[in-house]
Write a protein that holds these residues in place. Sequence first.
Motif, PDB file in Angstrom:
ATOM      1  N   VAL A 123       0.846  -1.199   0.000  1.00  0.00           N
ATOM      2  CA  VAL A 123       0.000   0.000   0.000  1.00  0.00           C
ATOM      3  C   VAL A 123       0.881   1.250   0.000  1.00  0.00           C
ATOM      4  CG1 VAL A 123      -1.747   1.304   1.278  1.00  0.00           C
ATOM      5  CG2 VAL A 123      -1.937  -1.188   1.098  1.00  0.00           C
ATOM      6  N   HIS A 152       2.301   1.622  -3.412  1.00  0.00           N
ATOM      7  CA  HIS A 152       1.252   2.122  -4.314  1.00  0.00           C
ATOM      8  C   HIS A 152       1.107   3.642  -4.183  1.00  0.00           C
ATOM      9  CE1 HIS A 152      -2.581   2.177  -6.467  1.00  0.00           C
ATOM     10  NE2 HIS A 152      -3.025   2.958  -5.498  1.00  0.00           N
ATOM     11  N   ALA A 175      -1.366   4.917   4.710  1.00  0.00           N
ATOM     12  CA  ALA A 175      -1.515   3.460   4.687  1.00  0.00           C
ATOM     13  C   ALA A 175      -1.902   2.939   6.065  1.00  0.00           C
ATOM     14  CB  ALA A 175      -0.214   2.804   4.212  1.00  0.00           C
ATOM     15  N   ARG A 212      -6.310   0.262  -0.659  1.00  0.00           N
ATOM     16  CA  ARG A 212      -5.582   1.187  -1.533  1.00  0.00           C
ATOM     17  C   ARG A 212      -6.438   2.424  -1.854  1.00  0.00           C
ATOM     18  NH1 ARG A 212      -3.090  -3.451  -1.851  1.00  0.00           N
ATOM     19  NH2 ARG A 212      -0.937  -3.597  -2.605  1.00  0.00           N
ATOM     20  N   SER A 267      -5.447   6.129  -0.554  1.00  0.00           N
ATOM     21  CA  SER A 267      -5.276   7.240  -1.506  1.00  0.00           C
ATOM     22  C   SER A 267      -6.080   8.458  -1.063  1.00  0.00           C
ATOM     23  CB  SER A 267      -5.707   6.819  -2.909  1.00  0.00           C
ATOM     24  OG  SER A 267      -4.838   5.856  -3.417  1.00  0.00           O
TER      25      SER A 267
END
Length: 172
Positions: A22, A25, A40, A64, A68
């Motif tokens: 995560v 990402h 995260a 995720r 974000s």
Amino acid sequence: MSGTNPLLAAFEHFCQQELRGVVRHLRMSGFDQHCAEDAAQEAMVELLEVWEAQQVTKPRAWVRRVASRKAMALLARERLLRQAHGLAAEQVELLVPPDAGDEGVFNTTLQYLRQLPPGQQRIMAWYFDDYEPREIAEHTGLQISTVRSHIRHARQHLKLMWEADHEGGDDR
């Protein structure tokens, strides 16, 4: 505690397997390490709140998405705090001379731009074409805060390059 509760054991295993992914990402999405780690972790905490009810069918994607959103919120809060404390970054004047139509100036500018990281190069190309950060974000699919960050960092790098090339009054 997780040894007695299979759902919590599964959650711990999920966190151990996915937390790094995560963060990675979020980093690949343009967030810095600190923001990515915080977002995260916050997303994992939020996932724990719904884990036992088994409300999330695709936890990898869910965490995720939530991370974000949390990263974007963290950046927005940080920006508001900087503004509230009067610490907004000073804008550095563009380092490109006014007559950017001159081929020599263009080539020099291009040399400087090629020394920037790819993300900053891409954003500055839009910026030099007179696009506003909001428009650049729309066209590139990036967050406006990321676009502004790229512009700020690129300007800082360009200024340092310009100053290094023009030390001691050398006016090329």
